[in-house]
Scaffold this active site. Structure first.
Site, PDB file in Angstrom:
ATOM      1  N   THR A  30       0.806  -1.220   0.000  1.00  0.00           N
ATOM      2  CA  THR A  30       0.000   0.000   0.000  1.00  0.00           C
ATOM      3  C   THR A  30       0.841   1.274   0.000  1.00  0.00           C
ATOM      4  O   THR A  30       0.305   2.363  -0.124  1.00  0.00           O
ATOM      5  CB  THR A  30      -0.955   0.025   1.220  1.00  0.00           C
ATOM      6  OG1 THR A  30      -0.162  -0.139   2.395  1.00  0.00           O
ATOM      7  CG2 THR A  30      -1.974  -1.093   1.139  1.00  0.00           C
ATOM      8  N   GLY A  31       2.159   1.150   0.135  1.00  0.00           N
ATOM      9  CA  GLY A  31       3.008   2.336   0.060  1.00  0.00           C
ATOM     10  C   GLY A  31       2.980   2.934  -1.341  1.00  0.00           C
ATOM     11  O   GLY A  31       2.641   2.249  -2.315  1.00  0.00           O
TER      12      GLY A  31
ATOM     13  N   LYS B  56      -4.020  -3.321   6.903  1.00  0.00           N
ATOM     14  CA  LYS B  56      -4.728  -2.860   5.709  1.00  0.00           C
ATOM     15  C   LYS B  56      -5.473  -3.994   5.001  1.00  0.00           C
ATOM     16  O   LYS B  56      -5.780  -3.874   3.811  1.00  0.00           O
ATOM     17  CB  LYS B  56      -3.722  -2.230   4.724  1.00  0.00           C
ATOM     18  CG  LYS B  56      -2.957  -1.027   5.283  1.00  0.00           C
ATOM     19  CD  LYS B  56      -3.766   0.247   5.215  1.00  0.00           C
ATOM     20  CE  LYS B  56      -3.105   1.412   5.926  1.00  0.00           C
ATOM     21  NZ  LYS B  56      -2.069   2.090   5.161  1.00  0.00           N
TER      22      LYS B  56
ATOM     23  N   ILE C  38      13.750  -4.498  -1.850  1.00  0.00           N
ATOM     24  CA  ILE C  38      13.905  -3.186  -2.468  1.00  0.00           C
ATOM     25  C   ILE C  38      14.402  -2.173  -1.449  1.00  0.00           C
ATOM     26  O   ILE C  38      15.182  -1.284  -1.771  1.00  0.00           O
ATOM     27  CB  ILE C  38      12.541  -2.706  -3.038  1.00  0.00           C
ATOM     28  CG1 ILE C  38      11.870  -3.800  -3.883  1.00  0.00           C
ATOM     29  CG2 ILE C  38      12.698  -1.409  -3.805  1.00  0.00           C
ATOM     30  CD1 ILE C  38      12.641  -4.252  -5.072  1.00  0.00           C
ATOM     31  N   THR C  39      13.943  -2.303  -0.217  1.00  0.00           N
ATOM     32  CA  THR C  39      14.295  -1.381   0.868  1.00  0.00           C
ATOM     33  C   THR C  39      15.799  -1.105   0.896  1.00  0.00           C
ATOM     34  O   THR C  39      16.598  -2.026   0.791  1.00  0.00           O
ATOM     35  CB  THR C  39      13.894  -1.993   2.223  1.00  0.00           C
ATOM     36  OG1 THR C  39      12.573  -2.486   2.123  1.00  0.00           O
ATOM     37  CG2 THR C  39      14.012  -0.987   3.346  1.00  0.00           C
ATOM     38  N   GLU C  40      16.158   0.176   1.063  1.00  0.00           N
ATOM     39  CA  GLU C  40      17.577   0.499   1.143  1.00  0.00           C
ATOM     40  C   GLU C  40      17.957   0.966   2.544  1.00  0.00           C
ATOM     41  O   GLU C  40      17.124   1.383   3.317  1.00  0.00           O
ATOM     42  CB  GLU C  40      17.977   1.548   0.106  1.00  0.00           C
ATOM     43  CG  GLU C  40      17.327   2.902   0.249  1.00  0.00           C
ATOM     44  CD  GLU C  40      17.828   3.904  -0.812  1.00  0.00           C
ATOM     45  OE1 GLU C  40      19.045   4.042  -0.979  1.00  0.00           O
ATOM     46  OE2 GLU C  40      16.982   4.537  -1.462  1.00  0.00           O
TER      47      GLU C  40
ATOM     48  N   TYR D  89      20.447  -0.242 -15.482  1.00  0.00           N
ATOM     49  CA  TYR D  89      19.661   0.278 -16.600  1.00  0.00           C
ATOM     50  C   TYR D  89      20.580   0.727 -17.732  1.00  0.00           C
ATOM     51  O   TYR D  89      20.319   0.464 -18.917  1.00  0.00           O
ATOM     52  CB  TYR D  89      18.783   1.466 -16.181  1.00  0.00           C
ATOM     53  CG  TYR D  89      18.054   1.309 -14.854  1.00  0.00           C
ATOM     54  CD1 TYR D  89      17.723   0.051 -14.350  1.00  0.00           C
ATOM     55  CD2 TYR D  89      17.687   2.423 -14.108  1.00  0.00           C
ATOM     56  CE1 TYR D  89      17.059  -0.081 -13.130  1.00  0.00           C
ATOM     57  CE2 TYR D  89      17.030   2.303 -12.898  1.00  0.00           C
ATOM     58  CZ  TYR D  89      16.733   1.048 -12.409  1.00  0.00           C
ATOM     59  OH  TYR D  89      16.095   0.945 -11.213  1.00  0.00           O
TER      60      TYR D  89
ATOM     61  N   GLU E 128      31.200  -1.932  -7.635  1.00  0.00           N
ATOM     62  CA  GLU E 128      31.594  -0.582  -7.260  1.00  0.00           C
ATOM     63  C   GLU E 128      32.450  -0.663  -6.002  1.00  0.00           C
ATOM     64  O   GLU E 128      32.600  -1.734  -5.406  1.00  0.00           O
ATOM     65  CB  GLU E 128      30.358   0.293  -7.032  1.00  0.00           C
ATOM     66  CG  GLU E 128      29.494  -0.156  -5.864  1.00  0.00           C
ATOM     67  CD  GLU E 128      28.146   0.571  -5.789  1.00  0.00           C
ATOM     68  OE1 GLU E 128      27.660   1.045  -6.826  1.00  0.00           O
ATOM     69  OE2 GLU E 128      27.587   0.632  -4.687  1.00  0.00           O
TER      70      GLU E 128
ATOM     71  N   HIS F 243      25.253   4.868  -1.708  1.00  0.00           N
ATOM     72  CA  HIS F 243      24.987   3.509  -1.248  1.00  0.00           C
ATOM     73  C   HIS F 243      25.661   3.299   0.100  1.00  0.00           C
ATOM     74  O   HIS F 243      26.816   3.673   0.280  1.00  0.00           O
ATOM     75  CB  HIS F 243      25.567   2.484  -2.224  1.00  0.00           C
ATOM     76  CG  HIS F 243      24.725   2.296  -3.446  1.00  0.00           C
ATOM     77  ND1 HIS F 243      25.212   1.733  -4.594  1.00  0.00           N
ATOM     78  CD2 HIS F 243      23.421   2.584  -3.690  1.00  0.00           C
ATOM     79  CE1 HIS F 243      24.245   1.698  -5.500  1.00  0.00           C
ATOM     80  NE2 HIS F 243      23.152   2.207  -4.970  1.00  0.00           N
TER      81      HIS F 243
END
Lengths: 394, 292, 394, 292
Positions: free
Chosen positions: D17-18, D43, D97-99, D160, D210, D247
């Site tokens: 729901t975010g 929710k 996905i959370t960073e 990408y 990296e 990062h």
């Protein structure tokens, strides 16, 4: 060690577990009643069940009524316990009653969370009537209750929306208390949901592990100190507690001066089996000091109800010589007139026997009523002789 | 070969420099138990009755890698750590003399032990004796004599009185196991009964339980499957409700843990119930068909 | 986030980990010097190594000498950092120096305790010279360090007698700090044993996980707030930090306005590769707000050193339309004169392009120096054009 | 069949729901990913883009027992719990996905996942895409087209741009995996390289690393054992020391984690090093012998 409801709720409040506003009052602190908002529930503080039927839970809509009802409760006897405190608590409007507990499961040897949508009843009653309405959730000893686990349980309790979070919060907090204070039982029954979605622990049952009290000094700040699992201590039991002696008053006339706890329990049975009446349970603990043995003898011999002493020492970690030394010293100093029929065997027996024989040789008169049998006399023989001695004393 | 302990099993003593532990180290050595080392943190370099003391179980086992039994005499607040230390170092049987170990501590230690296949006996056990072979703990040797009856009891003194009764009737013990008086035990009746049932040196078993907990009831179904007779003696018939009688575990809570419920469960499953200590030898002899 | 020695020692002191008595002083608080007992060690508070050689660790036997030496240190530059605080610490008499640390092991993905009897040297140096003198002890994430484990390590450090217990205590406390404050590194080097058996953490290195600071509000009480891993922030970096933008000043003239962090790092490389000089590193984070994008542009365009902007948005979690909207708004409101060469592709690209085209149509003059390429132009082309634009601006 | 995600694998969205999660749920559905349910505590009963929302993963899986992939979009402080919840409920691949998840949290979640054979991708991953089949995460579909090159990178945008470069040179991707920019990752380069090496739909691999950490160096020895060519692109050559570049993991600490040390390790083990993004397609083509 069972806590009173008000003590358990104090612990809850300290850990952000929501309870209704309340005050605890005794006959000297009725003035505290100004702090609560009416209507209130008045609950006598006692461990035994059936408070409702005994008139020990009542409602009041204003202070005068409350004072009257409190006066009626204080001093009442309930299941052997005199009511000396009442909890006066804001009455809340209940929409749903749930059951929630964390216990040590003795079968699985793990913490178990028990939850049910059928709050308000005894868990045994729910188990009997609707076993499927009980949700059980096991954790490994020492494991964390992750937030998602609490949400799973809350969801299993039928909570959703904002109540999901409040329910999970309460489950987490109750588990924190269970772990943090070494509880054997931490129970909320009922956990109630009120109008507007607020949630309260309406009753609270906490049973602490007395053997872990040493690491919870903060309990003392809450006024919680060690005592019986249930009920109050007698005067003699308080003295024994002070001296670190497990001791329970019974209503017979034979003082039991045993070695360990296990044989202490057996001794009571055997005395009854042979027609006698034990005056107490007692345990020396492993390897008692002279001081402690002396206190144990005092507890028995100072008890006017006691007519004869049954004693037994099977020396394991506790040594026969220490035991004999303590008996001799006590007899010489206190010159007791009651018969003491005893048996002594085991580690350091020879040394113990020498001590006794020497004392007897020095004071034959003083030791005339004292007999100490050895390994080859069955313990039942000693018990039967003690029972006869007690009857003769009449 | 006896169950759990035996003449040739190398053993260590945790907390060896304490007064009780050092006295009983002497008794154990006199009995013939093969004690190879002792542990007390901060006391390395000392010795007790000629046994070298180490700071850690790890250090001790570095010198005595063959040791695989330990007795734990540490104070209650350190008992959990001592047990975990023994497990981590590779000890396989841990006899926990310490009494009144906090329940949560024992649950944790038990959990770790079970997950690693380690046997804990106790807490609050007087120990284990295989008469004439080895003694680990503080049982008085005078109470025991070699024989073919296995005994297992929650209480120390009751263990002694049972053996005493058996001996006065010319029976003896293969092994006597003190299960322990604490509420949470590392090993339960069923596990010991199982060992006795398989033991070629045991003909019959005497088990003694008491009020509190459910270990006796849990063992009952197993008794019905055993090949050897079991005489059971349960104490606490005269005990009041809700009051802890010395042993941390000995308390009747509600309808749970009463002597009556235990006796009932055991009798139903074929155990022979003794009412007094002195009845035990006769019941054992009768169960063995008077052959001995 | 690396702590200063005095901050780390403050944390140690709070958790009963023994450190010598000390005060921290700057030029305004020399009066604090009355609190220490001489002789003292004066240590400049800076992260870089080689303090000793740089004259930033000195001894003093009385206050006058201390003040003189402190005056000589304050304001000194060391590895890019200006000394503004010194730690003045009671000098202790060292008998043995040990090494002790708890770190996150990136290979094993577990906490690792490192101990060595060769304290005082860098652990890399010990590893090189005497690898066998290093003791490693792994724990599972979230696991407790039981007391016996700490004793095993202490014993491995050669400690016995009373020192065994003190050593184990310190190991337990250091692990508590490591776990309790989300440390990446908690190191004591040297851990010293003094005459009489007292033990001190003589130096302290703590590296906190900046991403876990949210759950340690108590650090703020100790005056510890988020900052660079090493060194101080520049003025612009402070502004960026306030706005929640990861930003690092570099010394070039091309402002880098990228999307994510990873491409931000790549962009700097590419600009250098093609002969340009980046003015900064910057990261928008995932899905930046209009507010944040605006602050990002300000940081670049307000920087007098910046001659041209290189911009790139590959819309993933961050949307092209949001990005275009922010660029347009900023340009309209601030009328920047610097060329901005950019590329935009990805999620919501079409919508973004419409926004840009419409703005350009309305204000052709204002957008004359602004180019926004699309998917089919290689990013290197955009970079090369930006470099040319910056050179032309000279 | 593609690695990790595919057209027919039922997937759930945690934190659906975010704002970001719901937008990308739409994109994922448009792309053809088979999303069966979403989870946001409190929710339940709502729906997002037609996907039903549940309070717990357990509730969600009770309705959709076939789901075995999840993407996690919870805020950093709740990410550990969300991952543990997915593991406990039986999810087998968790795309985080959370960073900026706290290091200790991720160590713990990773430890639990490894012990249960669960794959975590990330934290701070843009997700995974198998072009034309499925997309889990937030990668922009325009950057990718079906093909036979596997890509794996720490950074989202770099992923990408690499695909963008490949596509402009008429190459496409079998699967593109975002490894994640956080310092502690659930899955490392070596594990993904191994999957690509075994994947019949992949001919060559592009990996992009990296500065910071040691994941690139750790993977290097494996590259020498691979049957497929690896083109490696390492960023951060121009990065300053001791400063975290966006990062959480991108920081040079001492001599560890520099671009030079990574490039050196990779090159030694047979990886083909690309200096710029635009070199990548040519190097891939050359490695494949110009066959494509």
């Amino acid at each position: 060690m069972r806590l009173y409801e008000y003590e358990a709720k104090g612990l809850f409040r300290r850990h952000m577990l929501p309870v209704p506003n309340s005050v605890v009052v005794d006959e000297n602190s009725l003035c505290e009643l100004y702090k609560v908002i009416y209507p209130v529930v008045i609950k006598a503080q006692t461990f035994a069940g059936g408070r409702g039927k005994a008139g020990l839970v009542q409602f009041a809509t204003q202070r005068g009524e409350a004072e009257e009802k409190i006066a009626g409760m204080l001093g009442k006897k309930h299941a052997g316990h005199t009511v000396d405190k009442v909890l006066v608590e804001a009455k809340v409007s209940v929409e749903r009653e749930l059951y929630l507990a964390v216990v040590v499961d003795r079968l699985e040897h793990r913490p178990m969370i028990i939850a049910s949508q059928r709050g308000g009843m005894d868990i045994e009653e729910i188990a009997r009537k609707e076993p499927d309405a009980i949700l059980k959730y096991y954790l490994n000893p020492g494991a964390d209750l992750h937030a998602f686990m609490a949400r799973n349980i809350a969801s299993g309790l039928g909570l959703s929306g904002v109540l999901l979070a409040s329910g999970a919060h309460i489950i987490n907090k109750l588990y924190d208390i269970f772990r943090g204070y070494d509880c054997k039982v931490a129970e909320i029954n009922p956990l109630v949901i009120c109008g507007g979605g607020t949630v309260y622990a309406l009753d609270a049952k906490v049973d602490l592990d007395e053997d872990a009290m040493f690491r919870h000094p903060q309990l003392r700040e809450l006024g919680i100190v060690a005592r019986h699992e249930v009920g109050e201590l007698t005067e003699r039991e308080k003295i024994a507690k002070q001296a670190g002696i497990p001791y329970v008053d019974l209503d017979g006339d034979i003082g039991v001066f045993p070695g360990g706890a296990g044989f202490g329990i057996a001794a009571i049975d055997l005395i009854q089996h042979y027609g006698g009446r034990p005056a107490n349970f007692m345990d020396s603990g492993g390897a008692p000091t002279q001081e402690k043995l002396r206190a144990m003898l005092s507890l028995l011999l100072d008890n006017p109800r006691v007519k004869a002493i049954f004693g037994a020492r099977f020396g394991g970690i506790s040594r026969c010589d220490d035991w004999a030394k303590a008996v001799v010293k006590y007899v010489v100093e206190n010159r007791p007139q009651k018969p003491m029929i005893m048996r002594m065997a085991g580690n350091m027996e020879e040394q113990g026997r020498k001590i006794l024989e020497q004392a007897k040789a020095e004071n034959p008169e003083l030791f005339s009523k004292i007999k100490v049998y050895a390994y080859d006399t069955p313990i039942e023989h000693v018990i039967e002789e003690t029972i006869r001695a007690a009857q003769t004393q009449d | 070969m006896a169950i759990i302990v035996d003449k040739d099993i190398p053993t260590i003593v945790q907390g060896i420099t304490g007064a009780n532990a050092s006295l009983h180290t002497r008794f154990m050595l006199q009995y013939g138990t093969k004690i190879v080392g002792g542990v007390t943190p901060g006391k390395s370099g000392q010795n007790v009755e000629g046994i070298p003391v180490y700071d850690t179980v790890q250090d001790c086992l570095a010198q005595h890698p063959e040791a695989n039994v330990s007795s734990v005499w540490a104070p209650p607040r350190f008992a959990k750590d001592a047990i975990l230390e023994a497990i981590e170092a590779g000890i396989k049987s841990i006899i926990v003399i310490t009494e009144r170990i906090p329940v949560h501590d024992m649950l944790y230690a038990r959990h770790v032990a079970k997950s690693k296949g380690v046997m804990i006996i106790g807490g609050n056990t007087p120990g284990i004796i295989s008469p004439g072979k080895a003694l680990v703990g503080m049982l008085p040797k005078i109470a025991f004599q070699p024989g073919r009856i296995g005994t297992v009891a929650r209480s120390g003194a009751v263990t002694y009185y049972i053996a005493n009764s058996l001996n006065l009737a010319d029976l003896g013990e293969s092994t006597s196991v003190g299960l322990g008086g604490d509420p949470i035990l590392g090993t339960n009746f069923e596990e010991i009964l199982n060992l006795f049932d398989k033991d070629s040196e045991t003909d019959a078993v005497v088990m003694a339980g008491e009020i509190g907990g459910v270990y006796e009831e849990l063992a009952a179904p197993f008794i019905s499957t055993m090949s050897k007779p079991v005489v059971a003696y349960i104490t606490g018939k005269a005990a009041p409700q809700g009051k802890r009688l010395g042993h941390a575990g000995a308390i009747i809570e509600g309808s749970m843990g009463t002597a009556a419920s235990k006796i009932d469960a055991l009798e139903k499953n074929g155990a022979i119930i003794a009412e007094t200590l002195s009845q035990i030898p006769a019941l054992v002899k009768k169960a063995l068909g008077g052959a001995r």
